[in-house]
Every structure is written in structure tokens, then in C-alpha cells.
Design a protein around this motif. Structure first.
Motif, PDB file in Angstrom:
ATOM      1  N   GLN A   1       0.813  -1.211   0.000  1.00 30.79           N
ATOM      2  CA  GLN A   1       0.000   0.000   0.000  1.00 30.79           C
ATOM      3  C   GLN A   1       0.850   1.266   0.000  1.00 30.79           C
TER       4      GLN A   1
ATOM      5  N   LYS B   1       0.402   4.420  -3.040  1.00 26.59           N
ATOM      6  CA  LYS B   1      -0.294   5.572  -2.470  1.00 26.59           C
ATOM      7  C   LYS B   1      -0.088   6.787  -3.355  1.00 26.59           C
ATOM      8  N   SER B   2      -1.155   7.444  -3.726  1.00 23.46           N
ATOM      9  CA  SER B   2      -1.096   8.621  -4.587  1.00 23.46           C
ATOM     10  C   SER B   2      -1.033   9.871  -3.720  1.00 23.46           C
TER      11      SER B   2
ATOM     12  N   LEU C   1     -11.583   4.527  -4.952  1.00 20.99           N
ATOM     13  CA  LEU C   1     -10.524   5.517  -5.174  1.00 20.99           C
ATOM     14  C   LEU C   1     -10.505   6.634  -4.134  1.00 20.99           C
TER      15      LEU C   1
ATOM     16  N   HIS D   1      -7.502   6.817  -2.003  1.00 16.81           N
ATOM     17  CA  HIS D   1      -6.210   7.130  -2.615  1.00 16.81           C
ATOM     18  C   HIS D   1      -6.104   8.552  -3.158  1.00 16.81           C
TER      19      HIS D   1
ATOM     20  N   ARG E   1      -5.556  -1.337  -7.999  1.00 12.83           N
ATOM     21  CA  ARG E   1      -4.094  -1.300  -7.803  1.00 12.83           C
ATOM     22  C   ARG E   1      -3.384  -0.750  -9.047  1.00 12.83           C
TER      23      ARG E   1
ATOM     24  N   VAL F   1      -4.124   3.109  -9.412  1.00 12.49           N
ATOM     25  CA  VAL F   1      -3.364   3.954  -8.476  1.00 12.49           C
ATOM     26  C   VAL F   1      -1.878   3.900  -8.810  1.00 12.49           C
ATOM     27  N   ARG F   2      -1.378   2.749  -9.156  1.00 12.05           N
ATOM     28  CA  ARG F   2       0.035   2.604  -9.509  1.00 12.05           C
ATOM     29  C   ARG F   2       0.377   3.433 -10.756  1.00 12.05           C
TER      30      ARG F   2
ATOM     31  N   SER G   1       1.202   6.863  -9.691  1.00 15.79           N
ATOM     32  CA  SER G   1       2.491   6.897  -8.996  1.00 15.79           C
ATOM     33  C   SER G   1       3.651   6.778  -9.961  1.00 15.79           C
TER      34      SER G   1
END
Length: 127
Positions: free
Chosen positions: A7, A11-12, A35, A38, A118, A121-122, A125
Motif C-alpha cells: 500500500q 499511495k497517490s 478511489l 487514494h 491497484r 493507483v500505480r 504513482s
């Protein structure tokens, strides 16, 4: 020193805003719920024509999660070329390689199933 947990990696930024444009309102609601953990704010576009005005009204939007059943690849290309700070994630309920290549060629940084939180969000990042 503590090890990074999964996590931590995805994390954004807490100030980031995400816009969701999904063909299925139930999918849009589920994405919005997931979402919120995040992103500082989650905005759901009612339809494809609402997307560009939403992006103009909310300059802090950093991620757009776009269903390729709602937004075509040419619109993805236009958004990628005009919104430099926007991370575009394309989704589809049955993603295939042809659509994946087209989405990435158009400027998306990720192409995945709409419930793949996942990866969404990734993508922010990693951008």
C-alpha cells in the motif's frame, strides 16, 4: 527502518483529484468508492461530453480513468496532447491486446479492467 508495504508503493498524492468516466454507472460508483482512499477528491463524469468541461473546471485533476466503451481512442489522444499533467488510465470490462496497444499509443499510461484499483493507483504513482 521499516520495509515498504504494497500500500505504500501505490499511495497517490493526497491532493490529487481523479475523474472517472465509465459507461456503467455501477462501475463508476464502485470505482469512486474505492478511489476515495487514494485521492483527495473523486469526480464522476455523467457522460463523455462532460469529461472535457470537468477537466477545465478542475485544474488539479491529475488522473482520468476512462472507459473505452464511453470515450474513444481519438478522444484519449486529444486529452493526452492537451492536458500535459493528466495521467490517463483506460479501462474496459474485457481488455484485449489490440485495445491495450491503441490506448497506450494514444497516450494512456495504463489499460486495465475497471476493477483493477491497484493498477489505476500505480499508474499515477509511476507517471
Amino acid at each position: 527502518m521499516r520495509s515498504l508495504l504494497p500500500q505504500d508503493v501505490v499511495k497517490s498524492s493526497p491532493r490529487s483529484i481523479v475523474v472517472i468516466a465509465q459507461n456503467d454507472p455501477d462501475v463508476a460508483q464502485a470505482l469512486s468508492n474505492d478511489l476515495h482512499a487514494h485521492f483527495a477528491e473523486v469526480i464522476v463524469a455523467e457522460n463523455a461530453s462532460d469529461l472535457r468541461p470537468l477537466l477545465l473546471r478542475h485544474p488539479r485533476v491529475r488522473v482520468a480513468v476512462l472507459d473505452l466503451d464511453l470515450v474513444n481512442v481519438e478522444e484519449v489522444r486529444q486529452l493526452a496532447s492537451t492536458c500535459c499533467n493528466l495521467t490517463i488510465v483506460c479501462t474496459h470490462p474485457s481488455p484485449d491486446e489490440r485495445m491495450w496497444i491503441a490506448a497506450l499509443d494514444a497516450g494512456a499510461v495504463e489499460y486495465c479492467h475497471p476493477y483493477d484499483i491497484r493498477s489505476i493507483v500505480r499508474a499515477r504513482s509511476a507517471a
